[in-house]
Design an enzyme around this catalytic site. Structure first.
Site, PDB file in Angstrom:
ATOM      1  N   LYS A 276       0.852  -1.189   0.000  1.00 52.96           N
ATOM      2  CA  LYS A 276       0.000   0.000   0.000  1.00 52.96           C
ATOM      3  C   LYS A 276       0.884   1.233   0.000  1.00 52.96           C
ATOM      4  O   LYS A 276       1.689   1.433   0.909  1.00 52.96           O
ATOM      5  CB  LYS A 276      -0.889  -0.025   1.246  1.00 52.96           C
ATOM      6  CG  LYS A 276      -1.744   1.213   1.386  1.00 52.96           C
ATOM      7  CD  LYS A 276      -2.759   1.036   2.489  1.00 52.96           C
ATOM      8  CE  LYS A 276      -3.517   2.312   2.744  1.00 52.96           C
ATOM      9  NZ  LYS A 276      -4.499   2.143   3.826  1.00 52.96           N
TER      10      LYS A 276
ATOM     11  N   ARG B 166     -10.977   9.559   2.426  1.00 52.77           N
ATOM     12  CA  ARG B 166     -10.743  10.246   3.704  1.00 52.77           C
ATOM     13  C   ARG B 166     -11.840  11.264   3.977  1.00 52.77           C
ATOM     14  O   ARG B 166     -12.211  11.475   5.137  1.00 52.77           O
ATOM     15  CB  ARG B 166      -9.359  10.893   3.706  1.00 52.77           C
ATOM     16  CG  ARG B 166      -8.243   9.838   3.708  1.00 52.77           C
ATOM     17  CD  ARG B 166      -6.863  10.485   3.657  1.00 52.77           C
ATOM     18  NE  ARG B 166      -5.817   9.468   3.541  1.00 52.77           N
ATOM     19  CZ  ARG B 166      -4.535   9.762   3.334  1.00 52.77           C
ATOM     20  NH1 ARG B 166      -4.146  11.016   3.226  1.00 52.77           N
ATOM     21  NH2 ARG B 166      -3.640   8.790   3.248  1.00 52.77           N
TER      22      ARG B 166
ATOM     23  N   LYS C   1       1.320   9.874   5.890  1.00 51.07           N
ATOM     24  CA  LYS C   1       1.404   8.459   6.234  1.00 51.07           C
ATOM     25  C   LYS C   1       2.672   7.803   5.690  1.00 51.07           C
ATOM     26  O   LYS C   1       2.765   6.583   5.585  1.00 51.07           O
ATOM     27  CB  LYS C   1       0.137   7.736   5.741  1.00 51.07           C
ATOM     28  CG  LYS C   1      -1.148   8.254   6.398  1.00 51.07           C
ATOM     29  CD  LYS C   1      -2.356   7.342   6.144  1.00 51.07           C
ATOM     30  CE  LYS C   1      -3.567   7.812   6.933  1.00 51.07           C
ATOM     31  NZ  LYS C   1      -4.720   6.897   6.782  1.00 51.07           N
TER      32      LYS C   1
ATOM     33  N   LYS D  26      -2.283  -1.562  -3.804  1.00 48.77           N
ATOM     34  CA  LYS D  26      -3.143  -0.382  -3.728  1.00 48.77           C
ATOM     35  C   LYS D  26      -2.304   0.879  -3.847  1.00 48.77           C
ATOM     36  O   LYS D  26      -1.284   0.971  -3.167  1.00 48.77           O
ATOM     37  CB  LYS D  26      -3.843  -0.427  -2.366  1.00 48.77           C
ATOM     38  CG  LYS D  26      -4.722   0.746  -2.062  1.00 48.77           C
ATOM     39  CD  LYS D  26      -5.276   0.592  -0.683  1.00 48.77           C
ATOM     40  CE  LYS D  26      -5.989   1.867  -0.314  1.00 48.77           C
ATOM     41  NZ  LYS D  26      -6.325   1.910   1.076  1.00 48.77           N
TER      42      LYS D  26
HETATM   43  C1  PBG Z   1      -7.056   3.455   5.694  1.00 47.31           C
HETATM   44  C2  PBG Z   1      -7.511   3.155   4.325  1.00 47.31           C
HETATM   45  C3  PBG Z   1      -7.430   4.079   3.276  1.00 47.31           C
HETATM   46  C4  PBG Z   1      -8.028   3.484   2.176  1.00 47.31           C
HETATM   47  C5  PBG Z   1      -8.465   2.199   2.550  1.00 47.31           C
HETATM   48  N1  PBG Z   1      -8.118   2.009   3.900  1.00 47.31           N
HETATM   49  C6  PBG Z   1      -6.928   5.479   3.259  1.00 47.31           C
HETATM   50  C7  PBG Z   1      -5.604   5.785   3.794  1.00 47.31           C
HETATM   51  O1  PBG Z   1      -4.716   4.936   3.896  1.00 47.31           O
HETATM   52  O2  PBG Z   1      -5.430   6.959   4.162  1.00 47.31           O
HETATM   53  C8  PBG Z   1      -8.168   4.174   0.854  1.00 47.31           C
HETATM   54  C9  PBG Z   1      -9.165   3.665  -0.082  1.00 47.31           C
HETATM   55  C10 PBG Z   1      -9.559   4.588  -1.157  1.00 47.31           C
HETATM   56  O3  PBG Z   1      -9.016   5.685  -1.379  1.00 47.31           O
HETATM   57  O4  PBG Z   1     -10.503   4.214  -1.871  1.00 47.31           O
HETATM   58  N2  PBG Z   1      -6.618   2.496   6.520  1.00 47.31           N
END
Ligand code: PBG
Length: 298
Positions: free
Chosen positions: A165, A175, A187, A218
């Site tokens: 990720k 968010r 992050k 992702k």
């Molecule tokens: C957070 C999480 C995120 C997404 C899925 N789980 C956002 C982030 O890491 O800030 C993003 C999914 C999306 O943008 O569709 N644990």
């Protein structure tokens, strides 16, 4: 896989949610999941949109068996026992800091986060989740969650690890929907550097060794090379997450008449499959399922 944002009430007007990213009550979530299941979508991924009062520095609400998310899981499994319910394991929707891990003195601390993630996963399993999906990117969490699930008797609950990720700018609409943007910093200390592909292979090997049942890459489209690299490095099933910002680009361009939404959506998902994804999380799941059904029948 259709991502769904569950909320205490229907979406409030103050939040200009992108289509496909709106918050829904438990009742609406069940109705949408039913529609998805009937269209042939086998799974949903649930995220809770909590009130400010439910958020805390330690994300304690994530262990509440009567919390919004466990209640929604129960309602989904009662209404649609065959639907695969995937729950997200990370602190951010529950945290006043908006970070995926615990914050101490302005730092995201890896190891003290692990027991919280493990307890959250057990709470979700107890509510009936079929698969827990840690998206937090702390090191060692797959093993901690596996051990906690097994100790609590949930040996059949699977772990889909958000393994690869990236610290991406494409998560904006998500968010907004959860009101979960980090309250300070970014992050990048736990999510991956978008320029790095070799780390993806290290992350994949570690999560596989820790007992993950499936791995995710992702975002999706901007990282097709990473999906391919991970596909070649593991025999585990691979998920791609066509994330909120990617979907937003399709929607916004289509609204302006600049692209053909239907064709661009299907082509985007096809590209993820071609790169090596076995299944895809997308806000366009309902639309794609409808389009595929029409093309099969027509
Ligand atoms: C957070 C999480 C995120 C997404 C899925 N789980 C956002 C982030 O890491 O800030 C993003 C999914 C999306 O943008 O569709 N644990």
């Amino acid at each position: 896989v259709l991502p769904l944002f569950v909320h205490h009430q229907q979406a409030d007007a103050a939040i200009a949610a992108m289509p496909g990213c709106s918050r829904q009550s438990i009742e609406r979530t069940v109705a949408t999941a039913r529609e998805a299941f009937e269209l042939g979508i086998p799974a949903v991924a649930l995220f809770p949109a909590l009130t400010a009062a439910e958020k805390s520095p330690t994300a304690i609400e994530s262990m509440n068996p009567d919390g919004l998310l466990p209640r929604c899981v129960q309602a989904l499994k009662r209404a649609l026992p065959e639907l695969v319910v995937i729950t997200d394991v990370a602190l951010d929707p529950y945290s006043t800091d908006g970070h995926d891990g615990l914050v101490e003195a302005g730092q995201i601390v890896n190891d003290p986060t692990l027991p919280i993630l493990a307890a959250m996963a057990v709470t979700q399993a107890r509510a009936g989740a079929d698969v827990v999906a840690p998206s937090d990117m702390m090191d060692g969490r797959v093993r901690a969650i596996r051990e906690a699930l097994d100790a609590a008797g949930f040996t059949e609950v699977g772990i889909l690890s958000y393994c690869v990720k990236y610290a991406s700018a494409f998560y904006g609409p998500f968010r907004d929907a959860l009101d979960s943007a980090p309250r300070f910093g970014d992050k990048k200390t736990y999510q991956m550097d978008p320029a790095n592909v070799r780390e993806a292979l290290r992350e994949a090997a570690l999560d596989e060794a820790e007992g993950a049942d499936a791995l995710m890459v992702k975002p999706g489209l901007p990282y097709l090379d990473v999906i391919r690299a991970v596909r070649e490095a593991t025999n585990l099933p691979i998920a791609a997450y066509h994330v909120s910002g990617e979907f937003a680009m399709l929607k916004a361009a289509a609204e302006r008449g600049w692209i053909d939404y239907d064709r661009c959506l299907l082509e985007s998902l096809l590209a993820c499959k071609r790169a090596g994804a076995d299944f895809i999380f997308t806000y366009g799941a309902l639309d794609a399922a409808r389009l595929l059904k029409t093309s099969r029948n027509g």
